[in-house]
Motif scaffolding. Sequence first.
Motif: not given
Length: 205
Positions: A2, A5-6, A14
């Motif tokens: 995560n 991704r951020e 995910n």
Amino acid sequence: FNFARETGYTSSANPCAGIKGFKETGRDVYIEDAQFQAVWQAGTWPLRDAMDLAFLLGQRPADTLKLRETDLRDGYLNIQQNKTGQKLRVRVAGEFQSVVERIKERKRTLPSNRSKVVSIYLVCDEQGRKLTAASLRKLFDAARIQSGEHFQFRDIRAKAGTDLDDLAHAQKLLGHKNRKTTELYIRRRKGEAVEAVAGRIVENG
């Protein structure tokens, strides 16, 4: 994932999304006195010292092994727990005092004492050196095999708290910040004490 991704490292979904996490359950082993004594009798003196201190002080294995004679000041043993940083002062009296005196006396008569080189740690091997975690594990495993018992060394801490039968005292000795933690810790090991139903038994005939 995560975090990746951020921060823009990936735009993929995910792969763990929707997967239920693993929930670890606490141990519920309670050591009966006879079980403790069986392993104690099968062990060497370094193991016996470690078991006695772990039980009387209610401390984790690592905290038991790091206890030093220099921690004994003004009639108390000063402890700072590794895991939580909690500080305790345990009065040196009664059975605990007897164990401390026994350890000191044996350290004075160790073969290594001829060269005046003996560790300041309370739990020492038979040469007067600090007992390591690996050595403790080896001695404990050998004593368990000989005695036929199967509990773990860390279960001794739970026995200490449970055998006190005083929740406030147990919380202080174990170093729990939350009373509820101590309640669950003890109840899981030995079960919650309750009274039987107060009824009348009618005998036939």
